[in-house]
Design a protein around this motif. Structure first.
Motif, PDB file in Angstrom:
ATOM      1  N   SER A 127     -17.770   9.912  25.312  1.00 43.17           N
ATOM      2  CA  SER A 127     -17.560  10.919  26.350  1.00 43.17           C
ATOM      3  C   SER A 127     -18.201  12.245  25.976  1.00 43.17           C
ATOM      4  CB  SER A 127     -16.062  11.131  26.580  1.00 43.17           C
ATOM      5  OG  SER A 127     -15.483  11.779  25.455  1.00 43.17           O
ATOM      6  N   GLU A 128     -18.460  13.058  26.994  1.00 43.10           N
ATOM      7  CA  GLU A 128     -18.997  14.388  26.749  1.00 43.10           C
ATOM      8  C   GLU A 128     -17.985  15.257  26.013  1.00 43.10           C
ATOM      9  OE1 GLU A 128     -20.765  16.282  30.113  1.00 43.10           O
ATOM     10  OE2 GLU A 128     -21.925  14.509  30.701  1.00 43.10           O
ATOM     11  N   ALA A 165     -24.171  12.022  24.882  1.00 47.60           N
ATOM     12  CA  ALA A 165     -23.074  11.144  25.291  1.00 47.60           C
ATOM     13  C   ALA A 165     -23.602   9.782  25.727  1.00 47.60           C
ATOM     14  CB  ALA A 165     -22.276  11.798  26.418  1.00 47.60           C
ATOM     15  N   VAL A 225     -25.593  17.882  25.814  1.00 44.52           N
ATOM     16  CA  VAL A 225     -24.355  17.125  25.687  1.00 44.52           C
ATOM     17  C   VAL A 225     -24.430  15.811  26.457  1.00 44.52           C
ATOM     18  CG1 VAL A 225     -21.897  17.097  26.298  1.00 44.52           C
ATOM     19  CG2 VAL A 225     -22.905  19.138  25.245  1.00 44.52           C
ATOM     20  N   ALA A 226     -24.905  15.860  27.698  1.00 42.43           N
ATOM     21  CA  ALA A 226     -24.951  14.654  28.525  1.00 42.43           C
ATOM     22  C   ALA A 226     -25.877  13.606  27.920  1.00 42.43           C
ATOM     23  CB  ALA A 226     -25.414  15.011  29.937  1.00 42.43           C
ATOM     24  N   ARG A 239     -18.896  17.282  22.632  1.00 43.53           N
ATOM     25  CA  ARG A 239     -18.683  18.725  22.486  1.00 43.53           C
ATOM     26  C   ARG A 239     -17.879  19.027  21.223  1.00 43.53           C
ATOM     27  NH1 ARG A 239     -17.749  18.300  28.181  1.00 43.53           N
ATOM     28  NH2 ARG A 239     -19.502  19.213  29.344  1.00 43.53           N
TER      29      ARG A 239
END
Length: 252
Positions: free
Chosen positions: A32-33, A26, A22-23, A37
């Protein structure tokens, strides 16, 4: 970056790494994370990936094509030009069978409203053709492939064999001089092969990216193609080899 573009980028990452974080996504996308998501959850619902702690794992096989909605974004402008160029090669009054896929859809859009008879091999193309005007549509039967909305199977092939066409517009997942025209799905390859066997002329519509790929299922050797319509991204040496085979080549 719009939703569909983010989804396409995530799929590209998955095809390279099979697992994404996820990071990492992003940072790559510049969002944004929380948004990433949410994107991953949506793609999981479509069967593209499986969510794991901190990221996702691809559910796409190595030789499986991405979903239709994401492929539609790839080389979109080139596909529109190819579709218009193919339509320009079709004469009024012709009977035409149009293959499924994103490039086939652009051909259907370009032919909509023309005085032609068309059998589209996808519901997407049938919808694009169903506009006011003299275009006559004969709908193919068969099993509808989820997501693609293309038709294949014995019913589709039987419907095709009852007809004869002036032109078959063929699309592909991969093309090369050595391996010919290929597709990812064997049932799709089979209905493509039947379609071109029933046409006096076959036009292959393939953007330049297709020349770097070979899919699992063989549709036909390249010798079965009469005309190739592609774009400037197609490798010049390959196009020279194609022209040397007696195939008419157009760059859109």
């Amino acid at each position: 970056m719009i939703l569909s573009e983010r989804h396409a980028l995530i799929i590209d990452y998955l095809r390279l790494a099979e697992r994404v974080e996820v990071a990492e996504l992003a940072r790559a996308v510049g969002t944004s994370e929380v948004t990433i998501r949410r994107d991953l959850e949506q793609l999981a619902e479509q069967g593209v990936l499986r969510r794991v702690r901190g990221g996702a794992v691809s559910l796409l096989a190595r030789r499986q094509e991405p979903p239709f909605v994401f492929r539609e974004l790839d080389n979109a402008e080139a596909k529109r030009r190819i579709g218009a160029a193919v339509a320009g090669l079709v004469r009024d009054g012709e009977a035409v069978v149009i293959d499924g896929g994103t490039t086939g859809l652009e051909v259907a859009r370009a032919l909509a409203g023309r005085r032609v008879t068309v059998m589209p091999l996808s519901l997407q193309a049938a919808h694009a053709l169903a506009v006011a005007g003299p275009t006559r549509i004969i709908q193919a039967g068969g099993e509808v492939r989820p997501g693609e909305l293309s038709v294949s199977g014995p019913l589709a092939e039987a419907g095709l064999r009852a007809l004869r066409f002036d032109t078959a517009v063929l699309t592909c997942c991969g093309v090369s001089v050595e391996h010919g025209v290929t597709a990812y799905d064997p049932a799709d390859a089979s209905v493509k092969s039947v379609a071109i066997s029933l046409a006096a002329r076959t036009i292959l519509a393939a953007d330049g990216a297709k020349f770097a790929r070979t899919a699992m299922a063989v549709v036909a050797p390249l010798e079965r193609v009469d005309v190739l319509v592609t774009d400037a991204a197609a490798p010049p040496q390959t196009l020279d080899a194609v022209a040397a085979m007696g195939i008419e080549v157009h760059r859109a």
